[in-house]
Design a protein around this motif. Structure first.
Motif, short mmCIF file in Angstrom:
data_model
loop_
_atom_site.label_atom_id
_atom_site.label_comp_id
_atom_site.label_asym_id
_atom_site.label_seq_id
_atom_site.Cartn_x
_atom_site.Cartn_y
_atom_site.Cartn_z
N TRP A 412 0.81 -1.21 0.00
CA TRP A 412 0.00 0.00 0.00
C TRP A 412 0.85 1.27 0.00
O TRP A 412 0.38 2.35 -0.35
N GLU A 413 2.10 1.14 0.39
CA GLU A 413 2.95 2.33 0.43
C GLU A 413 3.14 2.96 -0.94
O GLU A 413 3.47 4.15 -1.03
N ILE A 414 2.88 2.20 -2.01
CA ILE A 414 3.06 2.79 -3.34
C ILE A 414 2.00 3.86 -3.62
O ILE A 414 2.15 4.65 -4.56
N LEU A 415 0.95 3.94 -2.79
CA LEU A 415 -0.05 5.00 -2.97
C LEU A 415 0.45 6.34 -2.45
O LEU A 415 -0.25 7.36 -2.56
N GLY A 416 1.67 6.34 -1.91
CA GLY A 416 2.27 7.63 -1.54
C GLY A 416 2.38 8.56 -2.73
O GLY A 416 2.29 9.79 -2.57
N GLU A 417 2.55 8.01 -3.94
CA GLU A 417 2.66 8.86 -5.13
C GLU A 417 1.35 9.60 -5.43
O GLU A 417 1.35 10.83 -5.55
N PRO A 418 0.19 8.91 -5.55
CA PRO A 418 -1.03 9.66 -5.86
C PRO A 418 -1.48 10.57 -4.72
O PRO A 418 -2.06 11.64 -4.97
N VAL A 419 -1.21 10.18 -3.47
CA VAL A 419 -1.62 11.02 -2.34
C VAL A 419 -0.87 12.34 -2.36
O VAL A 419 -1.47 13.42 -2.26
N GLN A 420 0.47 12.28 -2.50
CA GLN A 420 1.22 13.54 -2.50
C GLN A 420 0.90 14.38 -3.73
O GLN A 420 0.91 15.60 -3.69
N SER A 421 0.56 13.72 -4.89
CA SER A 421 0.17 14.47 -6.09
C SER A 421 -1.16 15.18 -5.87
O SER A 421 -1.35 16.33 -6.31
N ALA A 422 -2.12 14.50 -5.19
CA ALA A 422 -3.40 15.14 -4.87
C ALA A 422 -3.20 16.33 -3.93
O ALA A 422 -3.86 17.37 -4.06
N MET A 423 -2.28 16.18 -2.98
CA MET A 423 -1.98 17.28 -2.07
C MET A 423 -1.38 18.47 -2.82
O MET A 423 -1.72 19.62 -2.56
N ARG A 424 -0.50 18.20 -3.78
CA ARG A 424 0.10 19.29 -4.56
C ARG A 424 -0.98 20.05 -5.34
O ARG A 424 -0.98 21.29 -5.41
N ALA A 425 -1.90 19.27 -5.98
CA ALA A 425 -2.97 19.92 -6.74
C ALA A 425 -3.85 20.77 -5.83
O ALA A 425 -4.28 21.88 -6.20
N ALA A 426 -4.13 20.23 -4.62
CA ALA A 426 -4.96 20.98 -3.68
C ALA A 426 -4.25 22.25 -3.21
O ALA A 426 -4.87 23.31 -3.04
N ALA A 427 -2.93 22.17 -3.00
CA ALA A 427 -2.17 23.34 -2.57
C ALA A 427 -2.22 24.44 -3.62
O ALA A 427 -2.39 25.62 -3.30
N VAL A 428 -2.09 24.04 -4.90
CA VAL A 428 -2.16 25.03 -5.98
C VAL A 428 -3.54 25.67 -6.03
O VAL A 428 -3.68 26.87 -6.35
N ALA A 429 -4.57 24.89 -5.66
CA ALA A 429 -5.94 25.42 -5.66
C ALA A 429 -6.24 26.26 -4.42
O ALA A 429 -7.36 26.75 -4.26
N GLY A 430 -5.26 26.39 -3.51
CA GLY A 430 -5.43 27.25 -2.35
C GLY A 430 -5.92 26.56 -1.10
O GLY A 430 -6.29 27.23 -0.13
N VAL A 431 -5.95 25.24 -1.08
CA VAL A 431 -6.39 24.51 0.12
C VAL A 431 -5.30 24.60 1.17
O VAL A 431 -4.14 24.27 0.91
N PRO A 432 -5.63 25.03 2.39
CA PRO A 432 -4.61 25.16 3.43
C PRO A 432 -4.18 23.79 3.97
O PRO A 432 -4.89 22.80 3.84
N GLY A 433 -3.00 23.74 4.58
CA GLY A 433 -2.51 22.53 5.22
C GLY A 433 -1.90 21.52 4.28
O GLY A 433 -1.65 20.38 4.68
#
Length: 493
Positions: A412-433
């Motif tokens: 399951w650790e290989i899902l670290g890639e999509p999780v951090q990519s989703a976080m990057r997209a959210a950060a660009v969209a202005g989501v805090p944290g």
């Protein structure tokens, strides 16, 4: 120094000389153990095939000198008889009927001439001399001295080898290679949706599907096939140093470059107007490089499939009665792929040597190409043998989807890639944290196993937007295959 007397063991009988056994025993495996797999190449790349093509070239040159060719009117040589359809058929039957008896006869002539091309010339002249026995009133004997007219041996040889290689490639190698690529493409489509854990640098990585990985290899092989399909096979007939010297002195009124071009193109080859005594062989180097590249991609396939078998992703279907190991009865060895690897390496070594050697000739001519070209057959033979082995090996494989699913579920650790990519997209969209997404996932996953509960707990605590959080909550390693299935459908062809 005292040398002890040798005691001869008279109880051991003398060995039979295998070199004297008839029929002759093959020295190499292609003409022995593996004969059945490579036999079609004998029609194209054997010594007998070379002599048959020499007969073709000599006969067609004679016909051209008498009757013209490709818009060039005949006779090219003034006074030459215009050949009838019956006489042309008689001449063309000389190579067409070249079989065991004729091979033996030509060999006898060569023992006298000690020159292979001259022996071919004399062989044809014998048939021309016998023509009146078959065609009453024929004028063929009057054309006898036009056999090999103004030719150097290399005029005949270069065209013969071009015809041989073209035939071997188009009629034997390409069909076998294309059938293998199609077989692989069929497997890719069949398994396009079967998820599989990738391994980059041997470590668990972003999942793919078995079909998509096979599609990559099929796509690569087909690209090389397109290059080979587009190959040019060049030829020349322009005399001892490529100047038409003898031609223009003997018959100054003929347009010899036009005659030469029409003749070469009439054989289905590409005319080379600028040569030394030899045709430069550059086209051969190009073809062999492309075939060698196909071989190397196929070698990559063999090693990958071998590794998938080792991982258990492929299981091998046992052949009834076959033995995997002489001492370990449970084994089903991946011998087809291992044999293919070895034969591909031998083929590539020969093809590389051919390519490197044939493009160089000292000044106007040396004979390094003569013996080198006699190894074209083994080069293609080992490639054909490897293709046959891989095809047989693929037929005996079954995908072990349950084991592949288990492998995915343990990583399951290989899902670290999509999780951090989703976080990057959210950060660009202005989501805090969403700060430091890569570093936070690295701390969670690097060098340690993460199960489903731990990954989902981590994602739930990130504060992602609801839609992104929902997508990630439903994501599993087996479902994380992106557009793999679509890529097979859309781009494999």
């Amino acid at each position: 120094m005292h040398v002890p007397e040798t005691t001869v063991n008279t109880s051991v009988p003398a060995r039979v000389s295998l070199a004297e056994v008839t029929p002759p025993i093959a020295l190499g495996p292609l003409d022995g153990r593996y004969r059945s797999a490579v036999a079609p190449l004998v029609d194209h790349l054997s010594e007998a095939a070379l002599n048959r093509e020499r007969l073709v070239v000599e006969v067609e040159w004679l016909i051209t000198l008498c009757n013209g060719a490709g818009g060039v009117p005949g006779p090219v040589v003034p006074g030459a008889p215009r050949l009838t359809d019956e006489e042309i058929s008689y001449l063309r039957a000389i190579p067409a009927t070249f079989g065991a008896d004729e091979i033996a006869e030509l060999k006898e002539i060569e023992r006298e001439t000690v020159h292979d091309v001259k022996a071919v010339e004399y062989f044809i002249k014998r048939r021309i001399a016998a023509a009146p026995e078959h065609i009453p009133g024929t004028g063929l004997p009057a054309a006898s001295e036009l056999v090999h007219f103004a030719c150097t041996s290399e005029d005949i040889n270069n065209l013969s080898y071009a015809l041989m290689v073209a035939g071997a490639v188009r009629e034997v190698w390409l069909p076998a290679a294309a059938a293998l690529a199609d077989q692989l493409a069929g497997m890719a489509r069949e398994h396009k949706a079967v998820p599989m854990l990738s391994r980059t640098h041997g470590q668990p990585a972003t999942p793919t599907t078995m079909g998509k990985e096979l599609a990559v290899l099929a796509h690569r092989l087909r690209r090389q096939l397109r290059r080979v399909e587009g190959a040019e096979f060049l030829g020349k007939i322009n005399g001892a140093t490529g100047t038409f010297g003898a031609h223009t002195v003997a018959v100054p009124g003929a347009d010899w470059p036009s005659v030469s071009r029409a003749f070469v193109e009439g054989l289905g080859l590409t005319w080379n107007p600028l040569t030394t005594q030899i045709e430069s062989h550059d086209w051969q180097a190009e073809v062999y490089a492309d075939v060698a590249r196909f071989n190397r991609i196929l070698h990559n396939l063999a090693t990958d499939v071998w590794t998938y078998i080792s991982l258990g992703f492929f299981t091998q279907i046992p052949v009834a009665g076959a033995t995997g190991s002489s001492t370990m009865p449970h084994k089903v060895n991946p011998i087809r792929f291992e044999n293919a690897e070895a034969n591909l390496e031998i083929s590539c070594s020969l093809l590389d040597t051919l390519s490197a050697t044939l493009v160089t000739s000292r000044l106007q001519r040396d004979l390094t190409d003569s013996t080198t070209q006699r190894n074209i057959g083994p080069a293609f033979g080992h490639s054909i043998l490897a293709i046959d082995n891989v095809s047989r090996g693929l037929t005996a494989l079954a995908v072990n989807a349950p084991l592949m699913a288990e492998d995915l579920d343990q990583n399951w650790e290989i899902l670290g890639e999509p999780v951090q990519s989703a976080m990057r997209a959210a950060a660009v969209a202005g989501v805090p944290g969403m700060d430091n997404p890569y570093e936070r996932l690295k701390d969670l996953t690097r060098g340690q196993r993460v199960d489903a509960d731990r990954m989902r707990e981590f994602v739930a605590g990130l504060g992602l937007p609801d839609d992104a959080a929902a997508r990630l909550a439903e994501l599993s390693p087996a479902a994380y295959t992106g557009l793999a299935e679509h890529l097979v459908d859309e781009y494999l062809g």
